[in-house]
Design an enzyme around this catalytic site. Structure first.
Site, PDB file in Angstrom:
ATOM      1  N   TRP A  69       0.583  -1.198   0.038  1.00 35.89           N
ATOM      2  CA  TRP A  69       0.045  -0.069  -0.147  1.00 35.89           C
ATOM      3  C   TRP A  69       0.876   1.234  -0.160  1.00 35.89           C
ATOM      4  O   TRP A  69       2.105   1.017  -0.001  1.00 35.89           O
ATOM      5  CB  TRP A  69      -0.892  -0.013   1.245  1.00 35.89           C
ATOM      6  N   ASP A  70       0.115   2.471   0.029  1.00 37.70           N
ATOM      7  CA  ASP A  70       1.111   3.574   0.000  1.00 37.70           C
ATOM      8  C   ASP A  70       1.923   3.955   1.257  1.00 37.70           C
ATOM      9  O   ASP A  70       2.439   4.957   1.387  1.00 37.70           O
ATOM     10  CB  ASP A  70       0.486   4.861  -0.673  1.00 37.70           C
ATOM     11  N   TRP A  71       1.544   3.147   2.224  1.00 38.27           N
ATOM     12  CA  TRP A  71       2.018   3.456   3.721  1.00 38.27           C
ATOM     13  C   TRP A  71       2.645   2.238   4.264  1.00 38.27           C
ATOM     14  O   TRP A  71       3.169   2.103   5.291  1.00 38.27           O
ATOM     15  CB  TRP A  71       1.089   3.999   4.676  1.00 38.27           C
ATOM     16  N   ASN A 335     -14.148   0.898   0.692  1.00 39.01           N
ATOM     17  CA  ASN A 335     -13.329   2.190   1.025  1.00 39.01           C
ATOM     18  C   ASN A 335     -13.028   2.656  -0.415  1.00 39.01           C
ATOM     19  O   ASN A 335     -12.306   1.880  -1.435  1.00 39.01           O
ATOM     20  CB  ASN A 335     -11.936   1.791   1.444  1.00 39.01           C
ATOM     21  N   GLU A 336     -13.808   3.785  -0.950  1.00 38.64           N
ATOM     22  CA  GLU A 336     -13.209   4.442  -2.284  1.00 38.64           C
ATOM     23  C   GLU A 336     -13.643   3.688  -3.483  1.00 38.64           C
ATOM     24  O   GLU A 336     -13.339   4.093  -4.569  1.00 38.64           O
ATOM     25  CB  GLU A 336     -11.838   5.131  -2.319  1.00 38.64           C
ATOM     26  N   GLU A 433     -11.567  11.365   5.841  1.00 36.64           N
ATOM     27  CA  GLU A 433     -10.040  11.025   5.678  1.00 36.64           C
ATOM     28  C   GLU A 433      -9.469  12.416   5.076  1.00 36.64           C
ATOM     29  O   GLU A 433     -10.202  13.123   4.175  1.00 36.64           O
ATOM     30  CB  GLU A 433      -9.720  10.315   4.412  1.00 36.64           C
TER      31      GLU A 433
END
Length: 758
Positions: A69-71, A335-336, A433
């Site tokens: 993921w991006d984190w 989510n999204e 968010e």
């Protein structure tokens, strides 16, 4: 990963048994499933290269972020991650036992709906008694039951004694988290007794979507026990890539830190896991409301029969496991994914869109929503986040613009605009968010790096950054208001840059959150009535740059200390509009309070304020944000002697007749890179032990912005940190999480304030 399996082994059991488990690579399985779905692709195929992840995670029912993921890193786990047991029974077994407290508006009383599922293996019917007891509520009822062979469900309806006062469960900051012990005893034929005990909490939740005067669209806010509550908090991601490392001590540390920062809500984000039982038990106990996503995130998903069957079993199992927790106030479908489809993130040709819209409705509406409504009538369900809520439903479950500020919730990220300009933020109904990145402390990074890694542009620094252009975005945001560090020593320059990214992140999220909090009671140009601010993200999954306010292991970043202030129950918030300085006051209290506002102006070059004024007492309304103070900046400066925007800073606080006051807040009149008179502050600290805590008595030679106390890797937190020091002395407490000593703290302590890095 998200459902429970049980296998009947009656026909294969011998005197001596061995159980062999064979696992397939999740990465290969996902790729095979994607390949088998040959009639059309289900995007995205792979994560962006910067995430260094694996492909086709949407084809496997596992933690979606475990493929990268991006984190966080890509560690696709395999194996069994919960307990395994063998059970033997010759009459019957209890499959599950669930209950829901229901408030009856008509009789104005509480009832309890209990559902028990049995597997009856005896060849003839079994009869017996069920006793339900809640001693503290003087409630005891017994029932006769008869169970036919096969899978049987027993439904019981318990009326709670109306002569006893029931204390409801409240979110943190709004009341107590009272619960009651309940026992349920099944006494069945053949001397079989099954006893269960549980904690029962009573609370109601409503999601209010209704027209607002002077504004298009609908409201979007939560009422708990009939009271509108502003949701203050953050988003929760998995606390580790390897869940067996997530102990109840770690969960308590992270969740207690949320409460200590005045949060009342966490959103369990849909790309992680349905958390372990202990997580929700702690949220019940601490008063943390949970927005619970189902585990679908940032992707489209297949709807073939096997996949849907698996999802249905997963959803039913998770609702039964979790629905008795009062902390969970809403189920969210994904989510999204509404945004991904309607904003066409995956460049789907217009002629093919209908296929994916159909799949979306099949998965989230005809399957997940249907099961939620059947299994749980006690809390709201929304299809996605962000969504337009009732408006998305009206538009056929997908809105043309899911980010509409007039409906539902929004997610908002903008890394290129100057975050000190509050006009870039959406005056939305609910912001679930938003956020900015920073680097974790050097002491956290040090554990997983070596000397050659310790610079901002090292291979390590790039490898750990999974968000495209993230490291340079942080520096660009820093440069709007600060000068980059100038130390010739590369290690010192790295530490100073880390410090500045934390200062910038804290300041950005502070300004944005205060904008949302002050928008709760007003409609401006048709927009407002913001009733929730959940920043991205609370916690970290590894040691890396991210949006988190808690580092991997739980150390507080500067942002988390700021959150303790910007989420305070009473808070004054300053901002400018067209050269006029405004202060709003917000109250999350249940009753009006008498307060006064004190405003002070300091020059950067003196610890004595150049002017100070206080308002008359006024009544601050419960649950409202109101304008308290308004002054053109030139007038404010003129009244304070020789002040200019560059040479002075404003601070302000609320005080009340009771003990409760607000934190001291501040407003910068110019960028700190342009400040005049700011000098290097020499700050000394004398440490003394006071019982389990330590007092740090600080003394400064000059006004010091962003004073940061760091004790390296000694676990614990300060009572305040990252603060603006405008007085000569100040005492800060340190709460250790493990035993430590005065000498250990003295050896580890580093004090940094802004001018130290130049």
């Amino acid at each position: 990963m998200f459902k429970r399996y049980s296998f009947d082994v009656t026909s294969v059991v011998r005197d001596v048994n061995s159980l062999e488990l064979r696992f397939q690579s999740p990465v290969l399985y996902a790729a095979q499933q994607s390949k088998a779905h040959s009639n059309y692709s289900v995007p995205p195929d792979c994560p962006p290269p910067v995430q260094k992840g694996q492909c086709h995670v949407n084809f496997i029912r596992k933690e979606q972020s475990s493929f990268g993921w991006d984190w966080g890193p890509s560690f696709p786990t395999q194996g069994i991650w919960k307990d395994v047991r063998i059970e033997a029974y010759n009459i019957c077994r209890l499959n599950y036992f669930v209950f829901s407290p229901i408030y009856d508006n008509h009789t104005q009383g509480w009832n309890l709906e209990i559902e028990s599922s049995f597997d009856v293996v005896s060849s003839k019917p079994i009869s017996g008694q069920v006793m339900v007891a809640i001693p503290e509520l003087q409630t005891q009822q017994s029932y006769s039951i008869e169970l036919q062979p096969g899978e049987r469900i027993v439904e019981l309806f318990v009326k709670i004694n109306k002569n006893v006062t029931i204390e409801t469960w409240w979110p943190h900051g709004h009341g107590n988290q009272t619960g009651y012990n309940m026992t349920i005893l099944f006494k069945l034929d053949g001397g079989l007794s099954i006893e269960k005990s549980a904690k029962v909490y009573f609370r109601t939740v409503e999601l209010i979507e209704e027209p607002i005067e002077g504004s298009q669209g609908l409201s979007f806010y939560f009422k708990i026990n009939g009271l509108p509550i502003f949701l203050k908090g953050s988003n929760w991601i998995p606390a580790d890539s390897f869940q067996d490392r997530v102990t109840s001590d770690l969960l308590r540390l992270l969740l207690q830190s949320a409460v200590d920062a005045n949060m009342n809500t966490l959103r369990v984000w849909g790309g992680g896991i349905y958390e372990q039982d202990e997580f929700y038990r702690l949220c019940d106990e601490l008063g943390i409301m949970v927005w619970q996503d189902f585990m679908f995130a940032c992707a489209l998903y297949p709807t073939n029969q096997d996949f849907l069957n698996s999802v249905r079993a997963e959803v039913a199992y998770q609702i039964r496991r979790l629905k008795y927790h009062p902390s969970i106030i809403i189920w969210g479908g994904n989510n999204e994914n509404e945004a991904a489809l309607m904003m066409n993130w995956y460049n789907i040709p217009a002629r093919e869109l209908h296929t994916y819209i159909k799949d979306y409705v099949v998965l989230y509406v005809k399957n997940i929503r249907k099961i939620v409504l059947a299994e749980d009538k006690t809390r709201p369900f929304i299809i996605s986040s962000p969504t337009n809520g009732a408006e998305s439903v009206k538009e056929g479950w997908l809105s043309v613009n899911p980010y509409d500020n007039n409906f539902g919730d929004v997610h908002f990220y903008d890394y290129t605009s100057d975050c000190w300009d509050w006009k870039v933020f959406p005056k939305a109904r609910f912001v679930s968010e938003y956020g900015y990145q920073s680097w974790p402390s050097f002491s956290t990074l040090k554990k997983v790096s070596s000397k050659e890694d310790w610079s901002y542009n090292s291979k390590f620094s790039l490898h750990r950054q999974h968000h495209a252009d993230g490291n340079s975005e942080m520096l660009r945001q820093v440069e709007f208001h600060f000068t980059l560090p100038e130390s010739p020593d590369p290690l010192q320059a790295f530490k100073d840059t880390i410090y500045l990214t934390q200062v910038t992140q804290a300041q950005c999220v502070k300004i944005e959150t205060e904008f949302y909090r002050r928008s709760r009671s007003e409609i401006v140009d048709g927009q407002g009535y913001t009733m929730g601010a959940l920043y991205w993200q609370l916690n970290d999954i590894w040691q890396a740059p991210s949006w988190a306010s808690l580092e991997y292991g739980g150390k507080w970043k500067m942002l988390h200390y700021f959150a303790r202030h910007f989420f305070a129950p009473l808070l004054p918030m300053g901002f400018e509009d067209q050269d006029v300085f405004f202060i709003y006051g917000v109250s999350d209290l249940h009753s009006d309070c008498k307060a006064k506002l004190t405003v002070k102006v300091h020059t950067w070059s003196s610890l004595e304020p150049v002017c100070s004024s206080e308002t008359d007492h006024f009544v601050l309304k419960a649950g409202k944000a109101v304008l308290l103070y308004k002054e053109p900046v030139p007038v404010l400066l003129e009244n304070c002697g020789n002040c200019t925007r560059q040479s002075c800073v404003v601070s302000f606080y609320l005080s009340t007749d009771s003990q409760l006051g607000s934190p001291t807040n501040y407003h910068f009149l110019s960028s700190l890179s342009e400040s005049v008179g700011l000098r290097k502050a020499y700050i000394t600290a004398i440490i003394s032990q006071q019982g389990d805590t330590f007092a740090f008595d600080l003394e400064t030679s000059a006004v010091a912005p962003f004073v940061w106390l760091d004790v390296g890797s000694i676990p614990g937190r300060f009572s305040d940190n990252g603060f603006l020091m405008t007085e000569e002395t100040r005492t800060v407490l340190f709460y250790p999480w493990k035993p430590t000593s005065k000498s250990e703290l003295e050896q580890s302590l580093r004090v940094t304030s802004l001018m130290d890095i130049y």
